[in-house]
Design a protein around this motif. Structure first.
Motif, PDB file in Angstrom:
ATOM      1  N   GLN A  32       0.783  -1.228   0.087  1.00 25.63           N
ATOM      2  CA  GLN A  32      -0.085  -0.107   0.022  1.00 25.63           C
ATOM      3  C   GLN A  32       0.983   1.285  -0.032  1.00 25.63           C
ATOM      4  O   GLN A  32       0.237   2.288  -0.456  1.00 25.63           O
ATOM      5  N   ALA A  33       2.040   1.213   0.180  1.00 29.22           N
ATOM      6  CA  ALA A  33       2.922   2.421   0.230  1.00 29.22           C
ATOM      7  C   ALA A  33       3.324   2.949  -1.042  1.00 29.22           C
ATOM      8  O   ALA A  33       3.333   2.195  -2.048  1.00 29.22           O
ATOM      9  N   ARG A  34       3.063   4.161  -1.314  1.00 30.87           N
ATOM     10  CA  ARG A  34       3.526   4.923  -2.457  1.00 30.87           C
ATOM     11  C   ARG A  34       5.037   4.505  -2.764  1.00 30.87           C
ATOM     12  O   ARG A  34       5.880   5.282  -1.913  1.00 30.87           O
ATOM     13  N   ARG A  35       5.394   4.096  -3.684  1.00 30.46           N
ATOM     14  CA  ARG A  35       6.693   3.889  -4.269  1.00 30.46           C
ATOM     15  C   ARG A  35       7.416   5.172  -4.498  1.00 30.46           C
ATOM     16  O   ARG A  35       6.711   6.380  -5.141  1.00 30.46           O
ATOM     17  N   ILE A  36       8.603   5.197  -3.805  1.00 27.63           N
ATOM     18  CA  ILE A  36       9.632   6.317  -4.193  1.00 27.63           C
ATOM     19  C   ILE A  36      10.954   5.899  -4.618  1.00 27.63           C
ATOM     20  O   ILE A  36      11.456   4.672  -4.060  1.00 27.63           O
ATOM     21  N   PRO A  37      11.805   6.626  -5.266  1.00 31.80           N
ATOM     22  CA  PRO A  37      13.089   6.130  -5.610  1.00 31.80           C
ATOM     23  C   PRO A  37      13.989   6.341  -4.315  1.00 31.80           C
ATOM     24  O   PRO A  37      13.702   7.470  -3.676  1.00 31.80           O
ATOM     25  N   THR A  38      14.768   5.318  -4.036  1.00 25.04           N
ATOM     26  CA  THR A  38      15.322   5.365  -2.923  1.00 25.04           C
ATOM     27  C   THR A  38      16.570   6.898  -2.834  1.00 25.04           C
ATOM     28  O   THR A  38      16.713   7.499  -1.587  1.00 25.04           O
ATOM     29  N   SER A  39      16.644   7.568  -3.925  1.00 25.47           N
ATOM     30  CA  SER A  39      17.342   8.878  -3.876  1.00 25.47           C
ATOM     31  C   SER A  39      16.476   9.923  -3.303  1.00 25.47           C
ATOM     32  O   SER A  39      16.873  11.008  -3.056  1.00 25.47           O
TER      33      SER A  39
END
Length: 103
Positions: A36-43
């Motif tokens: 359910q988390a909104r994906r984000i780049p690790t950067s």
């Protein structure tokens, strides 16, 4: 199911309660938190974001809270104290599945 061990609380429950206290609905289990988390780049990680790992196989089985400066806060295993780790570590890089954000 809860993962309380003695008086210790595992990291996924800490995430659930901390976000809940901030008025943000987060699922209780690591798998649901991942889905359910909104994906984000690790950067683009910010302190408080979640970092998910595949430790044993294909399923996400471990979650950590990003603390800033490439550091994560996680529970090494059931019954052990919460500790800091580094996303620069070859171990964590190898097992990294995704980063996510709840707002």
């Amino acid at each position: 199911a809860s993962c309380l061990v003695g008086s210790e609380m595992c990291i996924r429950d800490r995430i659930y309660y901390a976000y809940r206290k901030a008025g943000i609905a987060v699922p209780r289990t690591t798998g649901e938190q991942y889905r359910q988390a909104r994906r984000i780049p690790t950067s683009r990680l910010r302190p408080g974001d979640l970092v998910f790992f595949r430790i044993n196989g294909r399923d996400v089985s471990h979650v950590a809270i990003y603390a800033g400066g490439q550091r994560i806060l996680h529970a090494p295993s059931s019954g052990r104290q919460v500790a800091y780790g580094s996303l620069d570590s070859p171990y964590w890089r190898r097992h990294l599945a995704a980063a996510g954000r709840y707002e």
